[in-house]
Write an enzyme that holds these catalytic residues in place. Sequence first.
Site, mmCIF file in Angstrom:
data_model
loop_
_atom_site.group_PDB
_atom_site.id
_atom_site.type_symbol
_atom_site.label_atom_id
_atom_site.label_comp_id
_atom_site.label_asym_id
_atom_site.label_seq_id
_atom_site.Cartn_x
_atom_site.Cartn_y
_atom_site.Cartn_z
ATOM 1 N N CYS A 56 1.122 -1.295 -0.387
ATOM 2 C CA CYS A 56 -0.125 0.131 0.110
ATOM 3 C C CYS A 56 1.164 1.010 -0.370
ATOM 4 O O CYS A 56 2.393 1.277 0.356
ATOM 5 C CB CYS A 56 -1.537 -0.125 1.651
ATOM 6 S SG CYS A 56 -2.093 -1.341 1.081
ATOM 7 N N GLU A 58 1.223 3.531 2.164
ATOM 8 C CA GLU A 58 1.563 4.027 3.331
ATOM 9 C C GLU A 58 2.363 3.279 4.017
ATOM 10 O O GLU A 58 4.083 3.639 3.579
ATOM 11 C CB GLU A 58 0.219 4.124 4.592
ATOM 12 C CG GLU A 58 -1.287 4.570 4.635
ATOM 13 C CD GLU A 58 -1.664 3.858 3.489
ATOM 14 O OE1 GLU A 58 -3.148 4.078 3.711
ATOM 15 O OE2 GLU A 58 -1.307 2.718 2.328
ATOM 16 N N ARG A 84 -11.699 10.273 -5.358
ATOM 17 C CA ARG A 84 -11.675 9.828 -4.823
ATOM 18 C C ARG A 84 -12.297 10.004 -3.028
ATOM 19 O O ARG A 84 -12.416 9.238 -2.154
ATOM 20 C CB ARG A 84 -11.121 7.890 -4.458
ATOM 21 C CG ARG A 84 -11.485 7.225 -6.009
ATOM 22 C CD ARG A 84 -11.792 6.129 -5.172
ATOM 23 N NE ARG A 84 -9.899 5.701 -5.552
ATOM 24 C CZ ARG A 84 -8.931 4.604 -5.138
ATOM 25 N NH1 ARG A 84 -10.107 4.150 -4.287
ATOM 26 N NH2 ARG A 84 -7.784 4.295 -5.276
ATOM 27 N N CYS A 90 -5.705 0.427 5.334
ATOM 28 C CA CYS A 90 -5.949 -1.113 5.669
ATOM 29 C C CYS A 90 -5.848 -2.262 7.137
ATOM 30 O O CYS A 90 -4.542 -0.579 8.016
ATOM 31 C CB CYS A 90 -5.769 -1.869 4.915
ATOM 32 S SG CYS A 90 -4.310 -2.227 4.308
ATOM 33 N N CYS A 93 -2.195 -2.345 7.271
ATOM 34 C CA CYS A 93 -1.327 -0.306 6.868
ATOM 35 C C CYS A 93 -1.578 0.138 8.596
ATOM 36 O O CYS A 93 -0.205 0.563 8.996
ATOM 37 C CB CYS A 93 -2.073 0.441 6.251
ATOM 38 S SG CYS A 93 -1.394 -0.249 4.408
ATOM 39 N N TYR A 127 -2.247 -5.604 18.579
ATOM 40 C CA TYR A 127 -1.480 -6.258 19.051
ATOM 41 C C TYR A 127 0.051 -5.723 18.889
ATOM 42 O O TYR A 127 0.376 -4.858 17.823
ATOM 43 C CB TYR A 127 -1.009 -7.621 18.212
ATOM 44 C CG TYR A 127 0.693 -8.302 18.226
ATOM 45 C CD1 TYR A 127 0.457 -9.377 18.759
ATOM 46 C CD2 TYR A 127 1.203 -7.761 17.471
ATOM 47 C CE1 TYR A 127 1.434 -10.309 19.105
ATOM 48 C CE2 TYR A 127 1.909 -9.013 17.256
ATOM 49 C CZ TYR A 127 2.491 -9.913 18.593
ATOM 50 O OH TYR A 127 3.838 -10.596 18.370
ATOM 51 N N TRP A 129 3.361 -5.221 18.247
ATOM 52 C CA TRP A 129 4.899 -6.036 18.227
ATOM 53 C C TRP A 129 5.993 -5.883 18.736
ATOM 54 O O TRP A 129 6.949 -7.198 19.201
ATOM 55 C CB TRP A 129 5.352 -5.844 16.984
ATOM 56 C CG TRP A 129 6.058 -6.592 15.792
ATOM 57 C CD1 TRP A 129 6.807 -7.699 15.631
ATOM 58 C CD2 TRP A 129 7.588 -5.366 14.905
ATOM 59 N NE1 TRP A 129 7.421 -7.823 14.452
ATOM 60 C CE2 TRP A 129 8.222 -6.979 14.490
ATOM 61 C CE3 TRP A 129 8.229 -4.382 15.199
ATOM 62 C CZ2 TRP A 129 9.442 -6.199 14.091
ATOM 63 C CZ3 TRP A 129 9.320 -4.413 14.158
ATOM 64 C CH2 TRP A 129 10.077 -5.342 13.830
#
Length: 144
Positions: A56, A58, A84, A90, A93, A127, A129
């Site tokens: 993506c 990002e 748009r 998403c 991302c 979560y 990381w």
Amino acid sequence: MTTQTRHVDHELVQAAAHVARSRCRGDNHTVAAAARARDGRIVTAVNAYHFTGGPCAELVLLGTAAAQGAYELDTVVAVGDRERGVVPPCGRCRQVLLDYFPALKVIVGTGDRLRAVSITDLLPESYIWADHQLDTEQTRRELQ
């Protein structure tokens, strides 16, 4: 939302929209992203669509920013081609942006309802990381 909505960086939205209009052509590049670095610079990028799940805009932006020496990002926005407008990140991302920049602001919404929100508001109870890395290091030490 848990965090107060912040001022929208309209210059950042305009930068992403300009790249979406001028650089996104065809099906390979359909979204542009722009980020404001802590030093004030604006970094832009476009997605690299591919049927295998290309990155993506990002995510491309994170590499582009690092290549330009912009390691601290304050705000990010993505804008779709063909007028748009702003496109929210998403799930993948959102997770990556949170892992890299837990204090990042993300511009979301449409038209006059644009708002800047914390990445943690877009991915609550996520979560972490970094916690996994600490757990892995702890386990490795215990096994030695």
